[in-house]
Scaffold this motif. Structure first.
Motif, short mmCIF file in Angstrom:
data_model
loop_
_atom_site.label_atom_id
_atom_site.label_comp_id
_atom_site.label_asym_id
_atom_site.label_seq_id
_atom_site.Cartn_x
_atom_site.Cartn_y
_atom_site.Cartn_z
N MET A 1 11.86 -29.92 15.05
CA MET A 1 11.96 -28.09 14.50
C MET A 1 13.58 -28.41 13.19
N HIS A 2 13.47 -28.51 12.24
CA HIS A 2 14.68 -28.09 11.51
C HIS A 2 14.50 -26.40 10.91
N ILE A 3 15.82 -25.71 10.77
CA ILE A 3 15.78 -24.54 10.76
C ILE A 3 16.66 -24.62 9.57
N THR A 4 16.73 -24.32 8.43
CA THR A 4 16.74 -23.69 7.06
C THR A 4 18.01 -22.99 7.55
N ASP A 8 17.14 -19.31 8.75
CA ASP A 8 18.26 -18.60 9.77
C ASP A 8 19.14 -17.57 9.36
N GLU A 84 9.23 -19.81 4.43
CA GLU A 84 9.26 -21.39 4.47
C GLU A 84 7.82 -21.91 3.95
N ARG A 151 21.36 -33.09 24.36
CA ARG A 151 21.65 -33.18 22.56
C ARG A 151 21.14 -35.02 23.52
#
Length: 154
Positions: A1-4, A8, A84, A151
């Motif tokens: 998941m990309h949190i923009t 944020d 979003e 990671r």
């Protein structure tokens, strides 16, 4: 998941408002400074949050922003959807609307499962939980797994 950055900033802004939640109005400049958010960007985020019904605002010298409902009733998922859109999408479509064939046929099920897991965390964690430092127990359990902090390479 990309949190923009937009998500944020929105979450951090609402956390500031939740922490202040004593009936006082808070100016955008105060919120921007508290969380080191560019003021112009924050104004756009606050407009989204106002249109989405998460904050109220009043203009003028005595104006500012405040939460539209109690912090315990605003989930992280609510904020993401407001700024979003859907929590999970595939090429801009909802996972239930994508269709695959052949060997990729089960991929839709994978995307649905991803969305379910995102919802499991993001819909259950409220602003009040984060501000109080008392996250739901299952979130604490998820993050106790040492693998959660590792990671992974692409």
């Amino acid at each position: 998941m990309h949190i923009t950055a937009r998500v944020d900033y929105a979450v951090r802004t609402l956390l500031e408002l939740a922490a202040i939640d004593d009936g006082r109005l808070t100016k955008a400049e105060t919120l921007a400074t508290a969380q080191a958010i560019p003021h112009k960007f924050l104004e756009a985020v606050l407009a989204d949050l106002r249109r989405g019904g998460l904050v109220h605002s009043r203009r003028g010298p005595e104006g500012g922003y405040w939460l539209a409902r109690p912090a315990a009733e605003i989930s992280i998922a609510d904020i993401i959807r407001t700024v979003e859109g859907p929590l999970a999408s595939v090429r801009g479509e909802r996972p239930e609307d994508v269709v695959y064939s052949g060997v990729a046929e089960q991929l839709q099920t994978v995307w649905i499962a991803v969305r379910v897991n995102l919802r499991a965390v993001l819909e259950e964690v409220s602003l009040a939980d984060v501000v109080s430092g008392e996250l739901p127990g299952f979130v604490e359990q998820l993050t106790k797994d040492p693998g959660a902090w590792e990671r992974r390479r692409a």
